[in-house]
Write an enzyme that holds these catalytic residues in place. Structure first.
Site, PDB file in Angstrom:
ATOM      1  N   ASP A   1       4.233   0.199   5.445  1.00  0.00           N
ATOM      2  CA  ASP A   1       3.718  -1.157   5.584  1.00  0.00           C
ATOM      3  C   ASP A   1       4.890  -2.110   5.390  1.00  0.00           C
ATOM      4  O   ASP A   1       5.299  -2.366   4.269  1.00  0.00           O
ATOM      5  CB  ASP A   1       2.619  -1.397   4.548  1.00  0.00           C
ATOM      6  CG  ASP A   1       2.069  -2.818   4.589  1.00  0.00           C
ATOM      7  OD1 ASP A   1       2.530  -3.620   5.431  1.00  0.00           O
ATOM      8  OD2 ASP A   1       1.183  -3.124   3.772  1.00  0.00           O
TER       9      ASP A   1
ATOM     10  N   ASP B   1      -7.999  -1.843   4.836  1.00  0.00           N
ATOM     11  CA  ASP B   1      -7.736  -2.913   5.806  1.00  0.00           C
ATOM     12  C   ASP B   1      -6.595  -2.550   6.763  1.00  0.00           C
ATOM     13  O   ASP B   1      -6.376  -3.243   7.752  1.00  0.00           O
ATOM     14  CB  ASP B   1      -7.505  -4.270   5.127  1.00  0.00           C
ATOM     15  CG  ASP B   1      -6.694  -4.191   3.856  1.00  0.00           C
ATOM     16  OD1 ASP B   1      -6.155  -3.102   3.543  1.00  0.00           O
ATOM     17  OD2 ASP B   1      -6.577  -5.215   3.167  1.00  0.00           O
ATOM     18  N   HIS B   2      -5.895  -1.452   6.483  1.00  0.00           N
ATOM     19  CA  HIS B   2      -4.880  -0.924   7.403  1.00  0.00           C
ATOM     20  C   HIS B   2      -5.394   0.358   8.057  1.00  0.00           C
ATOM     21  O   HIS B   2      -6.251   1.042   7.496  1.00  0.00           O
ATOM     22  CB  HIS B   2      -3.599  -0.552   6.654  1.00  0.00           C
ATOM     23  CG  HIS B   2      -2.863  -1.702   6.045  1.00  0.00           C
ATOM     24  ND1 HIS B   2      -1.670  -2.168   6.546  1.00  0.00           N
ATOM     25  CD2 HIS B   2      -3.144  -2.460   4.965  1.00  0.00           C
ATOM     26  CE1 HIS B   2      -1.251  -3.172   5.789  1.00  0.00           C
ATOM     27  NE2 HIS B   2      -2.111  -3.367   4.821  1.00  0.00           N
TER      28      HIS B   2
ATOM     29  N   TYR C   1       6.650   0.344   1.127  1.00  0.00           N
ATOM     30  CA  TYR C   1       5.652  -0.724   1.036  1.00  0.00           C
ATOM     31  C   TYR C   1       6.405  -2.012   0.758  1.00  0.00           C
ATOM     32  O   TYR C   1       6.689  -2.370  -0.372  1.00  0.00           O
ATOM     33  CB  TYR C   1       4.636  -0.410  -0.066  1.00  0.00           C
ATOM     34  CG  TYR C   1       3.617  -1.495  -0.303  1.00  0.00           C
ATOM     35  CD1 TYR C   1       2.999  -2.142   0.766  1.00  0.00           C
ATOM     36  CD2 TYR C   1       3.264  -1.872  -1.588  1.00  0.00           C
ATOM     37  CE1 TYR C   1       2.074  -3.148   0.539  1.00  0.00           C
ATOM     38  CE2 TYR C   1       2.327  -2.877  -1.821  1.00  0.00           C
ATOM     39  CZ  TYR C   1       1.745  -3.507  -0.748  1.00  0.00           C
ATOM     40  OH  TYR C   1       0.830  -4.509  -0.970  1.00  0.00           O
TER      41      TYR C   1
END
Length: 266
Positions: free
Chosen positions: A151, A257-258, A110
């Site tokens: 991410d 949201d991902h 991340y």
DNA sequence: ATGGTTGGTAGCCAA
């Protein structure tokens, strides 16, 4: 074998939807980002019931990553090696031993958002990317199959964002960010989804605001980066957009949201 | 240029 990554934006706020996707997509290995909880608050039982070994690197309120695997794992590393004074839980890595394929090392990450830029948060982002590059260099020397997925908070190219001009000053799209990403890629890693779909426009994140999902105003920031030995074994991959739809599966929880990204290796 | 939406938390911050 199928390997996936998903920034879930809180594992506990979203568990029904996440399990629905696991039951449909059945990844063999999945790394999660932004679990937003301490290890003891992670719903381990729900995943163990589905046959996953759960390796966690949690954190209260922010960040937190997990590596879930149906196959045995060894050599679990929590935190990015060489970044020992980092108090944010953003990296987990393990060697995975499939029952029907050669082992593969999986790193789930991340990467810091970095906004506002310039500033200390952006400096932290670039520093973190330098450590990630060093980790990739060290792993490349082993000549093992490995994957660094998660991410990245990096929009690699203008075709990876609906409106490039609107993102020009954002930490996800600044020239220095993209250059740091290219430095990692150009060590010899393959951006698996861009490799599979060289001319397609596809996104992995849409802001909750301004109707971004409904208008498909997204960005491509979740990536699956493959070592040469892993790229040789790449057979397919994709982005599961359906999980972002309000109507997906169980509606007891709102969508992240991902969306998940995934690949298969032979 | 601004505002809009989430989650976790009780810091309105981070995204």
């Amino acid at each position: 074998m199928k390997i996936a990554s998903w920034n879930v934006n809180s594992i506990n706020a979203r568990l029904p939807r996440i399990l629905e996707w696991f039951d449909a997509a059945t990844p063999d290995v999945c790394v999660l980002q932004e679990i937003k909880c301490l290890d003891e608050k992670f719903p381990v039982g729900a995943f163990e019931d589905r046959g996953y070994n759960c390796e966690l690197h949690g954190q209260k309120t922010y960040n937190g990553v997990a590596l879930l695997s149906k196959f045995p794992v060894e050599d679990v590393i929590r935190g990015l090696p060489g970044n020992d004074d980092d108090d944010q839980s953003r990296y987990i890595e393990a060697m995975v031993f499939p029952d029907d394929a050669e082992p593969v090392r999986v790193g789930g990450l991340y990467l810091p958002n970095g906004n506002p830029a310039p500033g200390p948060k952006y400096d932290y982002k670039l520093g973190w990317m330098a450590h990630l590059k060093a980790r990739a260099e060290a792993l490349l020397k082993t000549e093992e199959a490995f994957i660094l997925t998660g991410d990245y908070n990096v929009i690699p190219q203008a075709e990876d964002v609906h409106n490039p001009a609107a993102w020009a000053d954002d930490a996800l799209f600044l020239p220095a960010t993209r250059a740091a990403f290219r430095e990692i890629e150009n060590l010899g890693l393959t951006d698996a989804l861009r490799h599979l779909y060289p001319y397609d426009v596809f996104y992995t994140f849409w802001d909750y605001q301004r109707g971004a999902w409904q208008k498909d105003h997204g960005i491509r920031i979740d990536h699956v980066m493959l070592s040469p030995q892993a790229a040789d074994r790449l057979t397919s991959g994709g982005v599961d957009r359906t999980t972002r739809d309000p109507g997906f599966g169980s509606q007891e929880a709102k969508p992240s949201d991902h969306v998940p990204v995934w690949i298969t290796l032979d």
